[in-house]
Design an enzyme around this catalytic site. Structure first.
Site, short mmCIF file in Angstrom:
data_model
loop_
_atom_site.label_atom_id
_atom_site.label_comp_id
_atom_site.label_asym_id
_atom_site.label_seq_id
_atom_site.Cartn_x
_atom_site.Cartn_y
_atom_site.Cartn_z
N CYS A 1 -6.00 0.57 6.97
CA CYS A 1 -5.77 1.09 5.63
C CYS A 1 -6.88 2.05 5.21
O CYS A 1 -8.05 1.65 5.12
CB CYS A 1 -5.68 -0.06 4.64
SG CYS A 1 -5.26 0.48 2.98
N HIS B 1 -2.04 -3.81 5.09
CA HIS B 1 -1.67 -3.48 6.47
C HIS B 1 -2.90 -3.28 7.34
O HIS B 1 -4.01 -3.10 6.87
CB HIS B 1 -0.79 -2.23 6.49
CG HIS B 1 -1.46 -1.00 5.96
ND1 HIS B 1 -1.98 -0.03 6.76
CD2 HIS B 1 -1.70 -0.61 4.69
CE1 HIS B 1 -2.51 0.92 6.01
NE2 HIS B 1 -2.36 0.60 4.74
N CYS C 1 0.87 -1.18 0.00
CA CYS C 1 0.00 0.00 0.00
C CYS C 1 0.91 1.23 0.00
O CYS C 1 2.04 1.19 0.48
CB CYS C 1 -0.88 -0.01 1.24
SG CYS C 1 -1.91 1.48 1.37
N ASP D 1 0.57 3.79 1.72
CA ASP D 1 0.55 4.37 3.07
C ASP D 1 1.99 4.62 3.56
O ASP D 1 2.83 3.72 3.48
CB ASP D 1 -0.16 3.39 4.00
CG ASP D 1 -0.47 3.98 5.35
OD1 ASP D 1 0.48 4.36 6.06
OD2 ASP D 1 -1.67 4.08 5.71
ZN ZN Z 1 -3.24 1.36 3.07
#
Ligand code: ZN
Length: 493
Positions: free
Chosen positions: A242, A231, A164, A166
């Site tokens: 997420c 995650h 991801c 993130d």
């Molecule tokens: Zn994420």
């Protein structure tokens, strides 16, 4: 756009001579001498490696921590005579960056744009750290087989990681998985790890074509491994998971598993190569950095329910010897795959899963030691967005949200997630969100430099048009850069 070219271990010309000799630790062939772990730490902790990673994280934190005091320090003096010159020198001394003189010109009718100056300083600091070139190679701290031999022993020819976007996964390769960067052929983050199947297929085809050109495919039977990383938050699962999947871990894992299956199916249907790719699903608890590895079964199938949880494995191995701990990891992986620990057909993948789990136990141990069990900043504290092609040079947890995109239209959903995430921290302090547009080009391709610059300009303008003064997004401050291979960042006018 995905840049899956030759596996990086073959790009020896970009490595320092001692890096080329780099040798890495393996779970199986652990013949090297490890520095003794301090009392109380885990038998599989790697204290020397943890200390080096911590020192790098602190150097990055210190560099960004200096930005606000430096900018705040000059703003009150903006109407003094000779201000532009002295401010420029001060910022260079404090942050090591050059700010264009036009940004430092102030009159009582047209004062400093402190918001832009702050954002410019954040981006300048990031670029300076990229140029400083942190040594991401961990070779000096562990020994074992070299990267190429290791990957082949596992039966792979390239490892592709799709996490991801993130920022809390920013240190995925170096910190969480503790995998030498030479092992990872490409790392392409997407919001929610929702990669584009067609793009992934092209990346696989490129890697496969190159292998064929080099005449390796007939000699060494090996698979392309694609790892999807989702995650979740163990401390605040309903809010700190997420953002792209509504903080729902099951939804995040399910959606990613489906993409991985679509990718495998696409390779099978288009090329009939059933055995050409392997897939792996990995979850990360962003509070503790503990991973969850969904080990494939004997037929290579992944399951959401079947996984080895490293938080539990940490507890199960913390009071035994180093050898016994490795045995427990091996058995847990075999049990998860549903095969015996001697099963030859699944050996490569099981070794690889064991390698990830063992490395990650060192990181879990370090997070416990540094942060008393889990990170204090459960949520987002990213300082900038990197839009365009991914940038791995300054890899650190919660530093940058990476929006992987070729055009803003196509990548809008990813970018929107990033802008909303950074809004909270930046708007509360009346700051713009710093956005660094990054476009890579291949120096060998005629005209690539000009095309990269044109694409970087287009992205910069499109980002500004999409977000400036438009609710519910914060104002962006955007600068564009291109980069040929591993060369320096070149600012785009
Ligand atoms: Zn994420």
């Amino acid at each position: 756009m995905t840049y899956a070219v030759a596996p990086p271990w073959r790009k020896s010309s970009t490595l320092a001579p001692w890096e080329r000799r780099g040798r890495y630790a393996t779970l199986e062939a652990d013949s090297y001498v490890t520095p003794a772990a301090p009392a109380g730490s885990h038998p599989l902790a790697e204290p020397a490696l943890s200390a080096a990673l911590r020192a790098r994280a602190e150097a990055i934190e210190v560099a960004f921590g200096a930005v606000e005091p430096a900018v705040r320090g000059i703003v009150p003096r903006q109407f003094e005579p000779g201000f532009a010159q002295s401010a420029c020198e001060e910022l260079r001394a404090a942050l090591g960056i050059d700010v264009p003189p036009a940004m430092l010109r102030a009159t009582w009718t047209s004062p400093l744009d402190a918001r832009a100056l702050y954002a410019r300083s954040v981006l300048g600091t990031f670029c300076r750290l990229v140029e400083r070139g942190f040594d991401r190679n961990l070779a000096g701290l562990a020994e074992g087989d070299d990267a190429e031999a290791l990957v082949h022993r596992w039966g792979f020819h390239a490892v592709d990681v799709t996490p991801c976007a993130d920022g809390r996964l920013g240190g995925l390769v170096d910190y969480i998985l503790r995998v030498p960067p030479a092992l990872v052929a490409s790392r392409t983050p997407y919001a929610g790890a929702m990669f584009d199947v067609e793009e992934a297929l092209r990346a696989w085809e490129t890697a496969e074509l190159r292998r064929r050109e080099e005449g390796r495919s007939a000699v060494v039977p090996a698979r392309y491994l694609k790892i999807g990383v989702y995650h979740f938050s163990s401390v605040d699962p309903a809010h700190a998971g997420c953002a792209a999947h509504g903080s729902d871990a099951v939804r995040a894992a399910t959606a990613l598993l489906e993409r991985l299956q679509q990718f495998e199916e696409a390779v099978r249907r288009l090329h009939g190569s059933v055995a050409a790719v392997a897939t792996l699903l990995v979850g990360v608890d962003t509070d503790t950095d503990a991973i969850r590895v969904h080990v494939p079964d004997a037929s290579g199938r992944l399951s959401l329910e079947r996984a080895v949880d490293n938080a539990a494995l940490y507890e199960a191995t913390k009071n035994v010897s180093r050898e016994a701990a490795k045995e427990i990891v091996r058995d847990a992986v075999a049990a998860c795959a549903g095969v015996s620990a001697n099963d030859a057909a699944t050996e490569g993948m099981r070794w690889f899963c064991g390698y990830l789990l063992k490395n990650n136990l060192g990181q879990v141990d370090a997070v416990r030691a540094w942060h008393g069990g889990s990170y204090a900043d459960r949520g987002h504290t990213e300082r900038l967005i990197v839009a365009g092609d991914p940038m791995e040079d300054v890899a650190l947890r919660n530093l940058a949200f990476q929006a992987q995109l070729t055009t803003v239209e196509e990548g809008a959903a990813d970018l929107d997630v990033g802008m909303k995430i950074l809004r909270e921290r930046h708007e509360a302090q009346d700051l713009c969100v710093p956005v660094l547009v990054h476009v890579r080009y291949d120096r060998q391709i005629p005209g690539a430099h000009l095309r990269a610059e044109a694409r970087a300009r287009r992205l910069r303008e499109a980002i500004f048009a999409r977000y400036a003064r438009i609710e519910p997004f914060p104002d962006p401050y955007v600068e564009a850069f291109v980069r040929g291979g591993e060369g320096a960042l070149e600012a785009v006018a």
